[in-house]
Design an enzyme around this catalytic site. Structure first.
Site, PDB file in Angstrom:
ATOM      1  N   HIS C  61       9.274  14.306   7.105  1.00  0.00           N
ATOM      2  CA  HIS C  61       9.559  15.533   7.850  1.00  0.00           C
ATOM      3  C   HIS C  61       9.746  15.250   9.342  1.00  0.00           C
ATOM      4  O   HIS C  61       9.135  14.348   9.897  1.00  0.00           O
ATOM      5  CB  HIS C  61       8.431  16.546   7.637  1.00  0.00           C
ATOM      6  CG  HIS C  61       8.379  17.073   6.243  1.00  0.00           C
ATOM      7  ND1 HIS C  61       9.314  17.944   5.748  1.00  0.00           N
ATOM      8  CD2 HIS C  61       7.520  16.831   5.224  1.00  0.00           C
ATOM      9  CE1 HIS C  61       9.026  18.231   4.487  1.00  0.00           C
ATOM     10  NE2 HIS C  61       7.948  17.556   4.141  1.00  0.00           N
ATOM     11  N   ILE C 358      -5.280  16.484   3.729  1.00  0.00           N
ATOM     12  CA  ILE C 358      -4.054  15.771   4.077  1.00  0.00           C
ATOM     13  C   ILE C 358      -2.994  16.112   3.027  1.00  0.00           C
ATOM     14  O   ILE C 358      -2.735  15.359   2.107  1.00  0.00           O
ATOM     15  CB  ILE C 358      -4.273  14.249   4.181  1.00  0.00           C
ATOM     16  CG1 ILE C 358      -5.530  13.922   4.991  1.00  0.00           C
ATOM     17  CG2 ILE C 358      -3.038  13.592   4.808  1.00  0.00           C
ATOM     18  CD1 ILE C 358      -5.483  14.295   6.465  1.00  0.00           C
ATOM     19  N   SER C 360       1.060  18.107   2.911  1.00  0.00           N
ATOM     20  CA  SER C 360       2.257  17.871   3.707  1.00  0.00           C
ATOM     21  C   SER C 360       1.928  18.156   5.169  1.00  0.00           C
ATOM     22  O   SER C 360       1.252  19.155   5.453  1.00  0.00           O
ATOM     23  CB  SER C 360       3.369  18.813   3.225  1.00  0.00           C
ATOM     24  OG  SER C 360       4.546  18.575   3.943  1.00  0.00           O
ATOM     25  N   CYS C 425      19.346   3.004 -18.648  1.00  0.00           N
ATOM     26  CA  CYS C 425      19.762   4.133 -17.812  1.00  0.00           C
ATOM     27  C   CYS C 425      19.769   3.754 -16.335  1.00  0.00           C
ATOM     28  O   CYS C 425      20.671   4.119 -15.602  1.00  0.00           O
ATOM     29  CB  CYS C 425      18.831   5.319 -18.022  1.00  0.00           C
ATOM     30  SG  CYS C 425      18.741   5.875 -19.722  1.00  0.00           S
ATOM     31  N   CYS C 460      17.050   8.730 -20.471  1.00  0.00           N
ATOM     32  CA  CYS C 460      16.488   8.636 -21.828  1.00  0.00           C
ATOM     33  C   CYS C 460      14.972   8.553 -21.782  1.00  0.00           C
ATOM     34  O   CYS C 460      14.315   8.504 -22.817  1.00  0.00           O
ATOM     35  CB  CYS C 460      17.104   7.495 -22.630  1.00  0.00           C
ATOM     36  SG  CYS C 460      16.279   5.911 -22.525  1.00  0.00           S
ATOM     37  N   CYS C 465      13.931   1.526 -23.258  1.00  0.00           N
ATOM     38  CA  CYS C 465      13.265   0.365 -22.652  1.00  0.00           C
ATOM     39  C   CYS C 465      11.801   0.232 -23.024  1.00  0.00           C
ATOM     40  O   CYS C 465      11.273  -0.877 -23.004  1.00  0.00           O
ATOM     41  CB  CYS C 465      13.436   0.362 -21.136  1.00  0.00           C
ATOM     42  SG  CYS C 465      12.642   1.735 -20.291  1.00  0.00           S
TER      43      CYS C 465
END
Lengths: 422, 131, 506
Positions: C61, C358, C360, C425, C460, C465
């Site tokens: 940010h 803590i 954002s 993928c 997928c 995998c």
């Protein structure tokens, strides 16, 4: 692409499953120089893990297991000396038929005169279903579970629920039961099963496994391993009905909720895809919107019977060989083929009818189950073919042959071909 | 023992047509089940199937056997012929005691007459010796 | 469990991005006088970054959202400015794609101007107000009457940064004790003697100073030393991950103007450094006993899908590849909402530093928070920068498939496993999987491999995998079925189908 090592080939078949095997064999027998690329360490594709019987009833008149069915084609391919690149994956396909190919220690560019896309399909996952709840371990697609059980000697779990009555889910219900797991139930969102009737009988009824139709999973529980699922019946808009929730304790949930043609390569190359099937739009020769690029098998549309995959792939392989030899009459979209009422899609999407046509085959699926149904192919008001079917079912693809006469009449009419079911 | 008149629904699995057959039969009689009527089968094999389903349902079963020294951990196997459904667990129990040594080829016989069924258990996957 | 009994100068509780940033900052230093500064990080999970640090929008940010003078404003702007150098050293992907905060109606304008004024007071560089025409040059098709452009807004891999900080800290001598759920903190002797930090499984670490960076559990940890007047509420944010097919659709971050009492920044689309798009986050306070309940709920999933379709009309059902949730540690109760400022202080217990709430912009602020904590530590232990600190992570770290073709061809020649694709993928190679398996922290859950190599993150979702990674771990690393875990407490398998010995071999 500018690879240092470039190989020129006439025909590249991508995928060494049932479609790729049959396409490569047919092309080679037609005199074409062909190379087959397979990403796995062995040929046969998904058939290797489909150890149940029932393959080849149409083609061989026998009920073979998946590896046996694949084995017959692999033996034939070897006899024809077709070069095969195993453990090899195509990373990229361009619209001018250049492939970037990766394997252990090697990244190569292949330029092909023609390509057959036979990459098969993948399973729909939990993400696509948006099932609420936790993300515990123990949630597998049915095909991944099948791979673990039949190829890797690993039991995913002991107490199993299955969402989706697709064939792989049904097969896994029996498989897990035979290996000592307790399969609690199969749940199907639709009011009918999406699996073949024979599999309902032999995989569920035989083992007393209940099938709940119009039911879906509305919550998944378990912060670590899966602890159970909550199911609910759905209304005619497929929305869960409040108050019908029921909890099933289980450590494993298998998803058998549909297959998606594997077409990332085709999409990158610019092949026009059908929003209904997820596969390429093809003509009667299985040629896609890119000349010289063909598609067949489950990459084209998801099949119910491997025998039909082989048949379709042989057509694609022969056509690809003819294309390489400059003998394939193509060009123009010709006659459009449209799904009419009661039909979800028709393969092919269009065709060119030559002066002297040969008999052709349409493949399609109906939208809802019907008893004593009729399927019809028509050009405008002219019925070209009509067939009675005692039973029509979305789970079962319908194959309809169109005679030479019917094709001549279609050509003469100048109209689109519409296929409907009632 | 009293006879029961039963209306049953059957899905023929002899061929991919998967005919949906409705049948009526008697059960509990001294001569065993008796088929009274059937409808929905597209061919004669459907009737044979229903008779068999009423009397002694037969199934092919597929499973795996561990392999030593092969490029796969498991060899897939199946019954060469259908066996009575009632015998499935007994046959599984016999197969479960078995293991094999690579190499193996499709059709190789693993067991003969498992659990007294007159068939063989055959390998359905080629397994090369681990390289 | 191994009975360890180790002595440290500083012990950090919590291996999120903040804890790992502190550890890495401390690793740059030695005690003035030359002695090594002994630092450890403990975490209850089997890997770093498994809490809020891997479950967020992964945005750096600019600093326009926070009231001037607050810790959040100061640390965010400072942390933002540190990110490029940090990510360069650690080889973490960061993309400075900027952000447009967009006023859709006249009613949004006061809020937008307030953001600009805050940004100016906070020293946010490069801000610019844009009319619709100007906004079109950044994001074609964007709607809105006025936008605030903040070019320093960026996207980053949040778990990538956390893992990199941890691995680099580890390479420079910091110990990581994982699966270390802190059960008690005691100081048996007099004030000034070391704390004894015990784990649920019976391990003990002693440390002169303790830094509580426990995120969602920071109040529970502080309570262990007797600080009972702090309280955290968990506020869940659900997300969807969209298919990479849509990569390139978003050129920048686009946010609505936040309302005064919104607990978050509103549901919006966020591109990721990997080419996906996130839809989310929602903001719902959850029951206290379930601070780590990351469930997806049907009502919010439907909201997010609807919002996604409104913002991206081209979206198909198959583009929703996964959902996930992350929980913000809030100091403000549900009835109040909004946000409270970060609390970063040495407590009434000397030597015990805690970091509260803590949320954002914790990710952006993390390197600046680390500096602030280091300065607190210096008051107890004078520190000097080390000359032998290695700031860079060694070797190639990144996604192989994103390298130029020629470079890939060269790398494959020396490392043949770069040619073998394991995750189809995401086009992740066997070499990348191996690097992830052999990570310096020695963590080997499936999630650890996923976060390090990106395998299983594609469309997928591991269907292809996962069996290949399982085979690799079994055949090359000796795993048995019971050794496979997705995360802590989440075993993958029940066992073998058949005993590997079988019956009598024939």
């Amino acid at each position: 692409m500018s690879a240092s090592k470039v190989i020129e080939r006439d025909l590249v078949v991508i995928g060494g499953g049932p479609a790729g095997l049959a396409a490569a064999i047919a092309a080679k027998e037609a005199g074409c120089d062909v190379v087959l690329i397979e990403r796995d360490r062995i040929l046969g594709g998904i058939l290797n893990q489909c150890i149940h019987d029932g393959f080849g009833l149409h083609r061989f008149g026998e009920a073979l297991s998946g590896p046996e069915y694949a084995g017959r084609f692999i033996a034939q391919l070897k006899g024809l000396d077709v070069p095969v690149l195993q453990n090899t994956i195509v990373l990229n396909l361009s619209s001018d038929r250049k492939l970037l190919v990766s394997r252990m220690g090697e990244l190569t560019e292949i330029h092909a005169k023609a390509i057959v896309l036979a990459m098969g399909c993948r399973e729909r996952t939990r993400g696509a279903l948006s099932i609420p709840g936790h993300r515990p371990s123990g949630v597998y697609t049915a095909g991944a579970a099948q791979n673990f059980v039949n190829m890797e000697n690993i039991m995913p779990g002991k107490r199993v629920c299955i969402l989706g009555s697709g064939d792989i889910g049904l097969i896994m219900a029996r498989r897990m039961t035979l290996e000592g797991a307790k399969v609690e139930a199969v749940f199907e969102l639709l009011p009918w099963s999406s699996g073949l009737p024979r599999n309902i009988r032999q995989c569920l009824v035989d083992y007393g496994i209940p099938l709940y139709l119009s039911t879906t999973v509305v919550n998944i529980s378990g912060m670590g391993r899966l602890e159970g699922i909550t199911v609910a019946t759905v209304d005619d808009k497929r929305q869960p009905v409040a108050g019908t929730e029921k909890f099933f304790p289980c450590d494993t949930l298998l998803l058998s909720v549909g297959l998606i043609p594997e077409n990332e390569l085709a999409r990158e190359a610019g092949v026009a895809l059908s929003p209904i099937t997820g596969g390429a739009l093809v003509d009667a020769d299985c040629m896609t919107s890119i000349p010289g690029v063909f598609s067949c098998g489950n990459a084209l549309h998801v099949h119910d019977l491997v025998d039909r995959v082989s048949e379709e792939a042989e057509r694609a392989g022969r056509a690809a060989a003819a294309f390489v030899a400059g003998k394939l009459s193509s060009g123009g979209t010709g006659v459009s083929i449209l799904p009419g009422s009661g039909v979800r899609y028709v393969m092919p999407d269009h065709m060119t009818i030559p002066e002297n046509p040969e008999e052709t085959t349409l493949a399609f699926r109906v939208t809802t189950p019907k008893r004593d149904g009729v399927v019809r192919a028509a050009a405008g008001d002219t019925i070209l073919k009509e067939e009675k079917h005692p039973r029509l079912h979305p789970a079962e693809m319908v194959w309809m042959r169109l005679s030479v006469e019917a094709l001549r009449e279609l050509k003469k009419s100048g109209k689109a071909l519409e296929v409907s079911a009632s | 023992m009293s006879e029961n008149r039963i209306k049953g629904e059957f899905t023929c699995v002899v061929c991919p047509n998967g005919c949906f057959i409705e049948a009526e039969y008697l059960e509990g009689g001294s001569e065993g089940p008796k088929l009274l009527s059937l409808a929905g089968n597209q061919c004669k094999r459907g009737e044979t199937w229903v008779r068999q389903e009423i009397e002694t349902p037969m199934r092919t079963i597929s499973t795996s056997v561990p392999v030593h020294g092969g490029d796969f951990l498991l060899a897939s196997v199946r019954t060469a012929e259908p066996i009575p459904l009632a015998k499935v667990q007994d046959v599984m129990a016999e197969i479960r005691k078995t293991s094999l040594n690579a190499p193996l080829s499709i059709g190789q016989v693993v067991l003969k007459n498992p659990a007294g069924t007159e068939t063989e258990i055959i390998v359905t996957r080629n397994v090369a010796a681990a390289g | 469990m191994t009975d360890i009994d180790l002595n440290y100068d500083v012990l950090v509780i919590g291996a999120g991005v903040v804890g790992c940033a502190i550890a890495r900052e401390l690793a740059r230093h030695k005690k003035t006088g030359g002695e090594r500064l002994r630092v450890a990080v403990v975490d209850k999970e089997p890997d770093v970054s498994l809490g809020t640090s891997s479950r967020n929008s992964a945005v750096v940010h600019s600093g326009i959202n926070y009231a001037p003078g607050t810790e959040r404003a100061v640390l965010d702007v400072k942390g933002n400015a540190m990110m490029d150098k940090l990510c360069g050293e650690l080889k973490v992907p960061i993309k400075r794609i900027g952000k447009l905060t967009v006023a859709l109606t006249e009613g949004d304008l006061p809020g937008l101007h307030k953001q600009k004024n805050q940004g100016e007071a906070n020293g946010v560089p490069g801000m610019e107000l844009m009319d619709n025409a100007k906004m079109q040059t950044i994001q074609p098709g964007i709607e809105g009457i006025l936008g605030l452009w903040t070019p320093t807004s960026a996207i980053i891999s949040s778990f990538g940064l956390t893992i990199a900080l941890a691995e680099n800290a580890h390479a420079n001598g910091v110990d990581f004790h994982l699966n270390y759920a802190v059960k008690s903190i005691a100081r048996p002797g007099k004030p000034g003697d070391p704390f004894e930090v015990r784990s649920a499984d019976g391990r003990t670490c002693r440390s002169a100073l303790v830094v509580n960076a426990a995120g969602l559990h920071c109040d529970e940890v502080s309570a262990m030393v007797g600080i009972t007047n702090v309280k955290i509420w968990a506020c869940r944010g659900e997300y969807y991950v969209l298919d990479k097919r849509l990569d390139g659709t978003l050129k920048t971050l686009i946010y609505p103007v936040p309302g005064p009492n919104d607990p978050g920044l509103g549901i919006h689309l966020t591109p990721t450094v990997d080419g996906n798009i996130l839809i989310g986050p929602s903001a719902v306070y959850i029951p206290e006993e379930d601070r780590e309940d990351y469930r997806a709920t049907s009502a919010i999933m439907a909201d997010l899908r609807r919002e996604g379709l409104r913002l991206l009309p081209d979206l198909a059902a198959s583009d929703f590849i996964r959902s996930f949730a992350g929980n913000r540690p809030k100091q403000t109760p549900p009835e109040k909402g909004g946000n409270a400022d970060f609390v970063i202080e040495e407590t009434s217990v000397p030597g015990f530093i805690h970091l509260l709430g803590i949320e954002s912009p914790g990710l952006t602020s993390s390197p600046a928070i680390a500096l602030k904590v280091k300065d607190m530590i210096v008051k107890h232990i004078p520190l000097t920068e080390r000359t032998d600190f290695v700031a860079e992570r060694p070797g190639f770290i990144g996604t192989f498939s994103e390298l130029p073709l020629e470079q890939r061809m060269d790398l494959i020649k020396t490392e043949p496993e770069y040619g073998e694709i394991i995750c189809r993928c995401e086009q992740i190679t066997k070499k990348e999987i191996r690097q992830a398996i052999e990570n310096p922290l020695g963590v080997r859950t499936m999630a650890s491999i996923k976060y390090r190599a990106r395998a299983q993150m594609g469309r997928c979702q591991g269907g292809f995998c996962t069996p290949r990674i399982v085979r690799m771990l079994r055949d090359e690393y000796g795993y048995r079925p019971e050794d496979f875990f997705v995360r802590g407490g989440a075993p993958m398998f029940a066992g073998n189908v058949r005993s590997e010995k079988g019956g009598d071999a024939r």
